[in-house]
Design a protein around this motif. Structure first.
Motif: not given
Length: 438
Positions: A75-76, A86-98, A101-103, A208-216
């Protein structure tokens, strides 16, 4: 008839946690046998994530990137996107995040079979007894334990061992005996529909994208590299939270359902970068699941018997770390065995180290885990915003995520600088047969 082999550890359940424990015990020189209720292991399930802490442990077990690439891909990016696209939060994961090891995002069934193949290759084909379910246990006066077994053909038998580890999932028979008065499974109001579809990966190509609201909301991420046509296997989880009077008990566990039962609830998830209804329509099968867990336990150990994985701490998938924590349970048990020997005292030390903090982690996941940011957005602006910084400042979003990573055991700098969980070449401190009863 009792089969007596007092020098071994008995493992109830041949899932990810149970197989990781078998590999760990073999690594440190402890004989073991796994009892798994199904008669044949098949590549069932959809996508799961393996966090860097678990990937590190797999690498230490000799299961490296080349093999994990056959079950999924690194996962990147991890991102949350509001219902307005619209984006709420994003970050690199695994080796791209330092991380060192990968995720990994993997197909659960393929990863499960990968572990199984390693167990059979290293421990032998008789190390996993398929079609045999641990239904209960008896503690003996000498400190050992008897596992009560039911076979797929209706027979019963008993097996003796030094210890019994219950890795038999959320419906654990070992847990049910250890905690006979436990509350029922808890449902928090959310139904999940899960599946995979061929599609073009979005954003980073492995996001890995979570899209929507906390209930939907919907979660999507690829679990394979793109083919020659640019299409990957996209894992999707569509989630809807209902009021308390919704009858969730009619929902099966991985019950196949037609798309018509739920797809209309997600018809509005159409953006210039994602057409969710079109993606869902390409799925060959969809599965329905209630999002369930159990209340944290006050203890995981009963003398020579211990719980691990979902038997100890079933948790909502909001943190994408259920499988990772099961692997960590196995490795921490292995480390303690090398320090203290295979004994009841070791199980007590394992309980003291993990039971309370992992119980708190499960409650954090019940409270939406990292998806709690979606609830914060809903609470503060109803889910609609022009600039997320006006709703939740960047520092607050980052602090929220870092706190979750620390609680889940994969804070980057802490993990990168930590010594191996099981030291290389370490063996059990003493032979199981030499351990005096507690």
């Amino acid at each position: 008839m009792i089969t007596s082999t007092s020098e071994r550890v008995l493992i109830a359940g041949g899932g990810i946690g149970g197989l990781a424990l078998a590999l760990t015990l073999h690594e440190i020189g402890v004989p073991c046998v796994v009892f798994e209720s199904v008669p044949e292991l098949q590549p069932l399930g959809v996508g799961i994530n393996l966090q860097p802490n678990a990937v590190r442990e797999l690498e230490d077990l000799g299961i490296g990137e080349s093999e994990l690439d056959q079950a999924g891909l690194p996962a990147r990016e991890w991102a949350l996107v509001g219902l307005n696209g619209k984006d709420i939060y994003s970050e690199p994961r695994g080796k791209l995040a330092g991380y060192n090891w990968h995720q990994y995002a993997v197909h659960r069934g393929q990863f499960h079979l990968l572990l199984y193949r390693h167990v059979v290759e290293r421990l032998g084909k008789d190390a996993v007894r398929l079609g045999q379910k641990v239904t209960g246990y008896r503690k003996l006066a000498d400190g050992s334990v008897i596992a009560e077994i039911a076979t797929i053909d209706g027979q019963t038998m008993e097996e003796a061992g030094a210890l019994l580890i219950g890795a038999d999932g959320i419906h654990s028979a070992v847990r049910a005996q250890m905690h006979s008065g436990q509350p029922p499974i808890r449902w928090g109001g959310t139904i999940m529909w899960r599946g995979t579809s061929p599609g073009v990966p979005i954003r980073s190509g492995s996001s890995f994208v979570g899209l929507g609201t906390d209930r939907h909301r919907v979660v999507i991420y690829p679990i394979s590299a793109p083919d020659e046509n640019g299409l990957a296997e996209i894992n999707w989880i569509a989630e809807q939270t209902y009021d308390a009077d919704h009858d969730w008990t009619k929902t099966g566990w991985f019950r196949p359902v037609p798309l018509e039962e739920f797809a209309a609830e997600f018809s509005g998830f159409v953006y210039d970068w994602l057409d969710l209804p079109a993606l869902l329509a390409k799925s060959e099968v969809a599965y329905e699941n209630p999002m369930i867990d159990r209340d944290p336990l006050p203890f995981w150990v009963d003398g020579p018997v211990a719980l691990m994985g979902d038997a100890a701490h079933p948790m909502y998938p909001t943190g994408s770390n259920g499988a990772s924590q099961a692997i960590m349970d196995a490795r921490i048990l292995g480390r303690i065995f090398t320090q203290m020997g295979v004994s009841q005292d070791s199980l007590a030390a394992y309980n003291a180290e993990l039971c309370e903090p992992v119980g708190k982690l499960a409650l954090r996941n019940r409270g939406a885990g990292p998806f709690g940011l979606l609830k914060m957005v809903s609470d503060r602006c109803g889910g609609e915003f022009d600039n997320i910084d006006d709703v939740i400042p960047a520092d607050e979003r980052d602090q929220f995520m870092q706190a979750y990573k620390a609680a889940a055991g994969f804070a980057r700098d802490t993990l990168n600088n930590a010594p191996r969980t099981v030291p290389k070449g370490a063996r059990v401190k003493q032979k199981v047969a030499d351990v005096a009863p507690a």
